[in-house]
Write a protein that holds these residues in place. Structure first.
Motif, PDB file in Angstrom:
ATOM      1  N   PHE A 190      11.074 -76.503  54.483  1.00 61.28           N
ATOM      2  CA  PHE A 190      11.763 -76.602  55.763  1.00 61.28           C
ATOM      3  C   PHE A 190      13.259 -76.466  55.483  1.00 61.28           C
ATOM      4  O   PHE A 190      13.730 -76.850  54.415  1.00 61.28           O
ATOM      5  CB  PHE A 190      11.457 -77.942  56.440  1.00 61.28           C
ATOM      6  N   ASP A 191      13.986 -75.945  56.434  1.00 58.74           N
ATOM      7  CA  ASP A 191      15.429 -75.778  56.268  1.00 58.74           C
ATOM      8  C   ASP A 191      16.119 -77.083  56.647  1.00 58.74           C
ATOM      9  O   ASP A 191      17.020 -77.128  57.491  1.00 58.74           O
ATOM     10  CB  ASP A 191      15.922 -74.602  57.119  1.00 58.74           C
ATOM     11  N   ALA A 192      15.659 -78.172  56.026  1.00 62.77           N
ATOM     12  CA  ALA A 192      16.147 -79.518  56.319  1.00 62.77           C
ATOM     13  C   ALA A 192      15.689 -80.451  55.202  1.00 62.77           C
ATOM     14  O   ALA A 192      14.856 -80.078  54.379  1.00 62.77           O
ATOM     15  CB  ALA A 192      15.579 -79.999  57.654  1.00 62.77           C
ATOM     16  N   CYS A 193      16.252 -81.650  55.203  1.00 58.59           N
ATOM     17  CA  CYS A 193      15.856 -82.655  54.209  1.00 58.59           C
ATOM     18  C   CYS A 193      15.825 -84.028  54.861  1.00 58.59           C
ATOM     19  O   CYS A 193      16.223 -84.185  56.010  1.00 58.59           O
ATOM     20  CB  CYS A 193      16.830 -82.643  53.031  1.00 58.59           C
ATOM     21  N   ASP A 194      15.388 -85.034  54.114  1.00 56.87           N
ATOM     22  CA  ASP A 194      15.287 -86.393  54.646  1.00 56.87           C
ATOM     23  C   ASP A 194      16.650 -87.029  54.916  1.00 56.87           C
ATOM     24  O   ASP A 194      16.749 -87.946  55.717  1.00 56.87           O
ATOM     25  CB  ASP A 194      14.513 -87.292  53.668  1.00 56.87           C
ATOM     26  N   VAL A 195      17.701 -86.543  54.256  1.00 55.32           N
ATOM     27  CA  VAL A 195      19.015 -87.164  54.377  1.00 55.32           C
ATOM     28  C   VAL A 195      19.904 -86.455  55.408  1.00 55.32           C
ATOM     29  O   VAL A 195      20.444 -87.084  56.311  1.00 55.32           O
ATOM     30  CB  VAL A 195      19.729 -87.198  53.006  1.00 55.32           C
ATOM     31  N   CYS A 196      20.063 -85.166  55.286  1.00 55.09           N
ATOM     32  CA  CYS A 196      21.045 -84.427  56.093  1.00 55.09           C
ATOM     33  C   CYS A 196      20.460 -83.716  57.312  1.00 55.09           C
ATOM     34  O   CYS A 196      21.169 -82.981  57.988  1.00 55.09           O
ATOM     35  CB  CYS A 196      21.772 -83.401  55.219  1.00 55.09           C
ATOM     36  N   TRP A 197      19.193 -83.906  57.624  1.00 53.68           N
ATOM     37  CA  TRP A 197      18.541 -83.129  58.690  1.00 53.68           C
ATOM     38  C   TRP A 197      19.260 -83.238  60.025  1.00 53.68           C
ATOM     39  O   TRP A 197      19.305 -82.286  60.789  1.00 53.68           O
ATOM     40  CB  TRP A 197      17.068 -83.511  58.836  1.00 53.68           C
ATOM     41  N   GLN A 198      19.830 -84.424  60.326  1.00 54.09           N
ATOM     42  CA  GLN A 198      20.461 -84.620  61.637  1.00 54.09           C
ATOM     43  C   GLN A 198      21.662 -83.707  61.856  1.00 54.09           C
ATOM     44  O   GLN A 198      22.023 -83.426  62.985  1.00 54.09           O
ATOM     45  CB  GLN A 198      20.865 -86.082  61.811  1.00 54.09           C
ATOM     46  N   CYS A 223      22.831 -77.254  50.144  1.00 51.76           N
ATOM     47  CA  CYS A 223      22.869 -77.923  51.444  1.00 51.76           C
ATOM     48  C   CYS A 223      24.186 -77.605  52.136  1.00 51.76           C
ATOM     49  O   CYS A 223      25.263 -77.810  51.560  1.00 51.76           O
ATOM     50  CB  CYS A 223      22.722 -79.431  51.262  1.00 51.76           C
ATOM     51  N   ARG A 224      24.110 -77.108  53.360  1.00 52.57           N
ATOM     52  CA  ARG A 224      25.318 -76.769  54.132  1.00 52.57           C
ATOM     53  C   ARG A 224      26.051 -78.014  54.615  1.00 52.57           C
ATOM     54  O   ARG A 224      27.193 -77.934  55.036  1.00 52.57           O
ATOM     55  CB  ARG A 224      24.955 -75.925  55.355  1.00 52.57           C
ATOM     56  N   ASN A 225      25.402 -79.164  54.566  1.00 50.80           N
ATOM     57  CA  ASN A 225      26.043 -80.384  55.038  1.00 50.80           C
ATOM     58  C   ASN A 225      26.760 -81.124  53.913  1.00 50.80           C
ATOM     59  O   ASN A 225      27.936 -81.433  54.030  1.00 50.80           O
ATOM     60  CB  ASN A 225      25.016 -81.303  55.697  1.00 50.80           C
ATOM     61  N   CYS A 226      26.062 -81.393  52.813  1.00 54.70           N
ATOM     62  CA  CYS A 226      26.669 -82.202  51.746  1.00 54.70           C
ATOM     63  C   CYS A 226      27.083 -81.386  50.529  1.00 54.70           C
ATOM     64  O   CYS A 226      27.778 -81.890  49.656  1.00 54.70           O
ATOM     65  CB  CYS A 226      25.728 -83.329  51.326  1.00 54.70           C
ATOM     66  N   CYS A 260      17.741 -85.648  49.430  1.00 55.03           N
ATOM     67  CA  CYS A 260      18.404 -84.470  49.990  1.00 55.03           C
ATOM     68  C   CYS A 260      17.758 -83.165  49.508  1.00 55.03           C
ATOM     69  O   CYS A 260      18.342 -82.105  49.626  1.00 55.03           O
ATOM     70  CB  CYS A 260      19.890 -84.496  49.643  1.00 55.03           C
ATOM     71  N   ASN A 261      16.557 -83.228  48.964  1.00 54.87           N
ATOM     72  CA  ASN A 261      15.853 -82.013  48.553  1.00 54.87           C
ATOM     73  C   ASN A 261      15.289 -81.315  49.785  1.00 54.87           C
ATOM     74  O   ASN A 261      14.862 -81.979  50.733  1.00 54.87           O
ATOM     75  CB  ASN A 261      14.700 -82.368  47.611  1.00 54.87           C
ATOM     76  N   PRO A 262      15.241 -79.979  49.777  1.00 51.73           N
ATOM     77  CA  PRO A 262      14.603 -79.282  50.900  1.00 51.73           C
ATOM     78  C   PRO A 262      13.177 -79.808  51.066  1.00 51.73           C
ATOM     79  O   PRO A 262      12.422 -79.904  50.102  1.00 51.73           O
ATOM     80  CB  PRO A 262      14.595 -77.816  50.462  1.00 51.73           C
ATOM     81  N   ALA A 263      12.831 -80.187  52.299  1.00 49.84           N
ATOM     82  CA  ALA A 263      11.513 -80.763  52.554  1.00 49.84           C
ATOM     83  C   ALA A 263      10.430 -79.709  52.320  1.00 49.84           C
ATOM     84  O   ALA A 263      10.478 -78.620  52.897  1.00 49.84           O
ATOM     85  CB  ALA A 263      11.448 -81.292  53.984  1.00 49.84           C
ATOM     86  N   PRO A 264       9.460 -79.996  51.460  1.00 44.18           N
ATOM     87  CA  PRO A 264       8.421 -79.016  51.112  1.00 44.18           C
ATOM     88  C   PRO A 264       7.594 -78.567  52.316  1.00 44.18           C
ATOM     89  O   PRO A 264       7.310 -79.347  53.224  1.00 44.18           O
ATOM     90  CB  PRO A 264       7.529 -79.776  50.129  1.00 44.18           C
ATOM     91  N   TYR A 281      12.168 -82.959  61.785  1.00 44.16           N
ATOM     92  CA  TYR A 281      13.439 -82.529  61.190  1.00 44.16           C
ATOM     93  C   TYR A 281      14.290 -81.718  62.160  1.00 44.16           C
ATOM     94  O   TYR A 281      15.476 -81.506  61.910  1.00 44.16           O
ATOM     95  CB  TYR A 281      13.189 -81.650  59.954  1.00 44.16           C
ATOM     96  N   PHE A 282      13.702 -81.234  63.242  1.00 36.58           N
ATOM     97  CA  PHE A 282      14.410 -80.331  64.150  1.00 36.58           C
ATOM     98  C   PHE A 282      14.454 -80.852  65.578  1.00 36.58           C
ATOM     99  O   PHE A 282      14.859 -80.140  66.489  1.00 36.58           O
ATOM    100  CB  PHE A 282      13.752 -78.941  64.079  1.00 36.58           C
ATOM    101  N   ASN A 283      14.082 -82.114  65.764  1.00 35.88           N
ATOM    102  CA  ASN A 283      14.159 -82.730  67.091  1.00 35.88           C
ATOM    103  C   ASN A 283      15.515 -83.439  67.192  1.00 35.88           C
ATOM    104  O   ASN A 283      15.682 -84.536  66.679  1.00 35.88           O
ATOM    105  CB  ASN A 283      13.008 -83.726  67.278  1.00 35.88           C
TER     106      ASN A 283
END
Length: 187
Positions: free
Chosen positions: A112-120, A134-137, A153-157, A180-182
């Motif tokens: 997924f183009d998101a992770c547990d830390v920076c997804w928001q 990561c474009r955020n951190c 902060c790993n890309p969510a599998p 991750y996208f809501n």
């Protein structure tokens, strides 16, 4: 008044007049430079806010994804160059973003183009050499660890399989990444 003094006064007056008359004529170079800087900044902001737009890899003929039986498939050859390709899947009012790449060890991976830390932040990842960043951190993640390491902060599998030279992503697995996208506010 002598002729020499009149000539001197006249030339001084002409010099001042020339200075005043040319005061309205500005050098356009600073304005042009400023315009170029503004355009470049707008383009950079666009690339930052819309990460999928700067991702190389428009599918060649025959490499377009197909959807059937609750699966989305891509030609494995589409990822042979090692460049990450970003995709989106619309699930109702949520758009789920993900990427697929062939890592430096030759394995086709998906996340997924998101992770547990920076997804928001909703910024996702971009590729830099053999890393996803990561474009955020700004953290770098080796491509060989995509879909292997999870959490933080790993890309969510994202589960994927290879069948008959096709990368297969099940829609049910994509839907598992909805959270991750809501970005709607919590009540």
């Amino acid at each position: 008044m002598t002729a020499k003094r009149k000539s001197s006064t006249h030339s001084t007056r002409e010099t001042k007049k020339a200075i005043v008359m040319n005061a309205g004529k500005k050098n356009p170079t600073p304005i042009v430079i400023a315009a170029v800087v503004v355009i470049a900044a707008a383009a950079g902001l666009g690339l930052f806010l819309f990460p999928g737009a700067n991702t190389p890899g428009t599918p060649a003929a025959g490499n377009t994804p197909t959807a059937d039986d609750g699966r989305i498939t891509y030609a494995a050859s589409m990822f042979a160059d090692g460049k990450a390709r970003h995709f989106q899947y619309a699930d109702g009012n949520i758009t789920i973003s993900y990427f697929i790449l062939k890592s430096t060890d030759g394995v086709i991976r998906a996340a997924f183009d998101a992770c547990d830390v920076c997804w928001q932040a909703g910024k996702g990842y971009y590729q830099e050499g053999g890393d996803m960043v990561c474009r955020n951190c700004g953290r770098h993640f080796e491509s060989v660890k995509v879909n292997e390491v999870q959490g933080g902060c790993n890309p969510a599998p994202l589960a994927r399989t290879i069948e008959n030279d096709r990368v297969v992503i099940r829609v049910a697995d994509l839907k598992k990444g909805r959270s991750y996208f809501n970005f709607s506010p919590k009540a």
